[in-house]
Design an enzyme around this catalytic site. Structure first.
Site, PDB file in Angstrom:
ATOM      1  CG  ASP A  33      27.420  46.724  33.144  1.00 23.18           C
ATOM      2  OD1 ASP A  33      28.353  47.733  33.454  1.00 23.18           O
ATOM      3  OD2 ASP A  33      27.702  45.402  33.497  1.00 23.18           O
ATOM      4  CG  ASN A  88      31.547  36.325  31.878  1.00 27.67           C
ATOM      5  OD1 ASN A  88      31.614  35.648  30.846  1.00 27.67           O
ATOM      6  ND2 ASN A  88      31.653  37.676  31.724  1.00 27.67           N
ATOM      7  N   GLY A  94      36.775  35.743  31.939  1.00 27.60           N
ATOM      8  CA  GLY A  94      36.421  37.128  31.829  1.00 27.60           C
ATOM      9  C   GLY A  94      35.455  37.708  32.992  1.00 27.60           C
ATOM     10  CD  GLN A  95      33.388  35.372  38.457  1.00 28.61           C
ATOM     11  OE1 GLN A  95      33.735  34.133  38.074  1.00 28.61           O
ATOM     12  NE2 GLN A  95      32.570  35.715  39.347  1.00 28.61           N
ATOM     13  CG  HIS A 101      28.103  39.256  37.665  1.00 25.64           C
ATOM     14  ND1 HIS A 101      28.825  38.780  38.464  1.00 25.64           N
ATOM     15  CD2 HIS A 101      28.403  39.804  36.613  1.00 25.64           C
ATOM     16  CE1 HIS A 101      29.926  38.868  37.502  1.00 25.64           C
ATOM     17  NE2 HIS A 101      29.772  39.641  36.495  1.00 25.64           N
ATOM     18  CG  LEU A 102      22.591  35.279  35.550  1.00 26.73           C
ATOM     19  CD1 LEU A 102      22.710  35.026  36.996  1.00 26.73           C
ATOM     20  CD2 LEU A 102      20.985  34.797  35.090  1.00 26.73           C
ATOM     21  CG  HIS A 103      26.852  40.276  32.068  1.00 23.79           C
ATOM     22  ND1 HIS A 103      27.784  41.278  32.353  1.00 23.79           N
ATOM     23  CD2 HIS A 103      27.935  39.459  32.758  1.00 23.79           C
ATOM     24  CE1 HIS A 103      28.868  41.343  32.922  1.00 23.79           C
ATOM     25  NE2 HIS A 103      28.965  40.189  33.315  1.00 23.79           N
TER      26      HIS A 103
END
Length: 115
Positions: A33, A88, A94-95, A101-103
């Site tokens: 990130d 999200n 919070g997106q 996408h995956l955090h």
């Protein structure tokens, strides 16, 4: 796919923005990130442009499973024994980038609830 994706992740997929990739295959990429929220903060994104999880359907079942398996793989490769995987969906959740996408977050104690 990425060619018509105007998001920052589309630009990363096209190579217009450099992101330190830690994994790549024909279905997805994973990278560090650019604004990490923890010592380890990775993102796993599909090459297929879906704005969010709410756009996925049964036709993406295998892709969604693959993304989760890649998230676990890159977490382990980053040395994490415990981590959080977050998706999200929607601005109120919070997106901020409207490409699924995956955090993968870890490397420090994480509290609950998150927000």
């Amino acid at each position: 796919m990425a060619d018509s994706n105007p998001t920052v992740f589309g630009k990363i997929l096209r190579g217009e923005i450099d992101a330190p990739r830690v994994y790549e295959d024909e279905y997805c990429i994973a990278f560090k990130d650019l604004q990490p929220q923890a010592p380890v903060h990775l993102l796993v994104i599909p090459r297929l442009h879906l704005a969010g999880l709410n756009e996925a359907d049964a036709g993406q079942e295998a892709l969604l499973g693959h993304l989760l398996l890649v998230a676990a793989q890159v977490a382990k490769e980053a040395g994490l024994a415990a981590w959080r995987t977050v998706i999200n969906t929607g601005a109120e959740a919070g997106q901020t980038v409207f490409h699924l996408h995956l955090h993968v977050i870890g490397g420090r104690p994480l509290s609950w609830p998150p927000g």
